[in-house]
Design a protein around this motif. Structure first.
Motif, PDB file in Angstrom:
ATOM      1  N   GLU A 147     -13.526   7.813   7.125  1.00  0.00           N
ATOM      2  CA  GLU A 147     -12.688   7.303   6.045  1.00  0.00           C
ATOM      3  C   GLU A 147     -12.672   5.793   6.194  1.00  0.00           C
ATOM      4  OE1 GLU A 147      -9.095   9.212   5.024  1.00  0.00           O
ATOM      5  OE2 GLU A 147      -9.658  11.051   6.042  1.00  0.00           O
TER       6      GLU A 147
ATOM      7  N   GLU B 292     -10.518   3.557   7.113  1.00  0.00           N
ATOM      8  CA  GLU B 292      -9.505   2.878   7.915  1.00  0.00           C
ATOM      9  C   GLU B 292     -10.156   1.772   8.752  1.00  0.00           C
ATOM     10  OE1 GLU B 292     -10.856   6.288  10.506  1.00  0.00           O
ATOM     11  OE2 GLU B 292     -10.212   6.147   8.436  1.00  0.00           O
TER      12      GLU B 292
ATOM     13  N   ARG C 207      -8.490   2.284  14.215  1.00  0.00           N
ATOM     14  CA  ARG C 207      -7.254   2.830  13.653  1.00  0.00           C
ATOM     15  C   ARG C 207      -7.529   4.236  13.142  1.00  0.00           C
ATOM     16  NH1 ARG C 207      -3.013  -0.699  14.049  1.00  0.00           N
ATOM     17  NH2 ARG C 207      -2.139  -0.282  12.023  1.00  0.00           N
TER      18      ARG C 207
ATOM     19  N   ARG D  27      -6.375   7.048  10.150  1.00  0.00           N
ATOM     20  CA  ARG D  27      -5.647   7.242   8.897  1.00  0.00           C
ATOM     21  C   ARG D  27      -4.859   8.544   9.001  1.00  0.00           C
ATOM     22  NH1 ARG D  27      -8.621   5.698   3.914  1.00  0.00           N
ATOM     23  NH2 ARG D  27      -7.761   3.742   4.650  1.00  0.00           N
TER      24      ARG D  27
ATOM     25  N   TRP E  17      -1.729  10.908   6.871  1.00  0.00           N
ATOM     26  CA  TRP E  17      -1.270  11.180   5.513  1.00  0.00           C
ATOM     27  C   TRP E  17       0.164  11.675   5.522  1.00  0.00           C
ATOM     28  CZ3 TRP E  17      -4.384   9.937   1.459  1.00  0.00           C
ATOM     29  CH2 TRP E  17      -5.698   9.595   1.773  1.00  0.00           C
TER      30      TRP E  17
ATOM     31  N   TYR F 264       3.788  11.139   9.010  1.00  0.00           N
ATOM     32  CA  TYR F 264       2.392  11.164   8.574  1.00  0.00           C
ATOM     33  C   TYR F 264       1.612  11.949   9.616  1.00  0.00           C
ATOM     34  CZ  TYR F 264       3.516   7.242   5.437  1.00  0.00           C
ATOM     35  OH  TYR F 264       4.054   6.446   4.453  1.00  0.00           O
TER      36      TYR F 264
ATOM     37  N   THR G  85      -2.525  13.606  10.856  1.00  0.00           N
ATOM     38  CA  THR G  85      -3.967  13.683  10.669  1.00  0.00           C
ATOM     39  C   THR G  85      -4.289  14.947   9.875  1.00  0.00           C
ATOM     40  OG1 THR G  85      -4.181  14.805  12.804  1.00  0.00           O
ATOM     41  CG2 THR G  85      -4.513  12.404  12.794  1.00  0.00           C
TER      42      THR G  85
ATOM     43  N   ALA H 198      -0.872   7.250   2.584  1.00  0.00           N
ATOM     44  CA  ALA H 198      -1.482   7.203   3.920  1.00  0.00           C
ATOM     45  C   ALA H 198      -1.207   5.853   4.566  1.00  0.00           C
ATOM     46  CB  ALA H 198      -2.988   7.432   3.829  1.00  0.00           C
TER      47      ALA H 198
ATOM     48  N   ASP I 105      -2.733   3.495   8.126  1.00  0.00           N
ATOM     49  CA  ASP I 105      -3.688   3.391   9.214  1.00  0.00           C
ATOM     50  C   ASP I 105      -2.940   2.900  10.437  1.00  0.00           C
ATOM     51  OD1 ASP I 105      -5.780   4.088   7.470  1.00  0.00           O
ATOM     52  OD2 ASP I 105      -5.998   2.013   6.824  1.00  0.00           O
TER      53      ASP I 105
ATOM     54  N   ARG J 172      -3.986  14.065   0.757  1.00  0.00           N
ATOM     55  CA  ARG J 172      -5.265  13.350   0.702  1.00  0.00           C
ATOM     56  C   ARG J 172      -6.040  13.689  -0.572  1.00  0.00           C
ATOM     57  NH1 ARG J 172      -9.813  14.210   5.143  1.00  0.00           N
ATOM     58  NH2 ARG J 172     -10.006  16.101   3.943  1.00  0.00           N
TER      59      ARG J 172
ATOM     60  N   PRO K  28      -5.103   6.498  -0.723  1.00  0.00           N
ATOM     61  CA  PRO K  28      -4.286   6.100   0.430  1.00  0.00           C
ATOM     62  C   PRO K  28      -3.170   5.111   0.109  1.00  0.00           C
ATOM     63  CG  PRO K  28      -6.594   6.101   1.026  1.00  0.00           C
ATOM     64  CD  PRO K  28      -6.533   6.346  -0.461  1.00  0.00           C
ATOM     65  N   ASP K  29      -3.387   4.173  -0.804  1.00  0.00           N
ATOM     66  CA  ASP K  29      -2.390   3.148  -1.106  1.00  0.00           C
ATOM     67  C   ASP K  29      -1.419   3.531  -2.218  1.00  0.00           C
ATOM     68  OD1 ASP K  29      -3.346   1.416   0.868  1.00  0.00           O
ATOM     69  OD2 ASP K  29      -4.838   0.575  -0.486  1.00  0.00           O
TER      70      ASP K  29
END
Length: 104
Positions: A12, A14, A18, A20, A22, A40, A42, A67, A69, A95, A100-101
């Motif tokens: 991904e 990240e 780091r 990521r 979720w 959050y 994995t 998400a 990181d 996901r 993610p943002d």
């Protein structure tokens, strides 16, 4: 972590070094009325990251992204199988549904 779940974490976008994770759970603190607890995880549900933050209002979503990181050292292990399965299912759902943002 099993080999099947590694591709979901690796590859991904990240930053290097780091992981990521979720959003899987959002609760409000019993002690402080304006504190939200975000969990959050994995996509395999084996590791989690817990974040607390103060709310400006109950509709405040400005810092709650789908998400984040995080440094691998900030992750805890999920010991209970039932919790791992729940976190995995919810992390995969988040996901698939959000970028993610995205604010959630």
């Amino acid at each position: 972590m099993n080999a099947e779940s590694e591709p979901e974490i690796e590859g991904e976008s990240e930053p290097a070094g780091r992981v990521r994770v979720w959003l899987v759970e959002r609760t409000y603190s019993d002690d402080e009325q304006n504190i939200i607890i975000l969990v959050y995880a994995t996509p395999d549900g084996e590791r989690y990251y817990r974040k607390e933050r103060a709310l400006v209002s109950f509709s405040d979503r400005r810092e709650t992204t789908a998400a984040v990181d995080v440094d691998p050292d900030s992750l805890g292990r999920v010991d209970e199988e039932e919790t791992r399965e729940r976190y995995a299912a919810e992390a995969r759902r988040t996901r698939e549904r959000y970028d993610p943002d995205d604010a959630v």
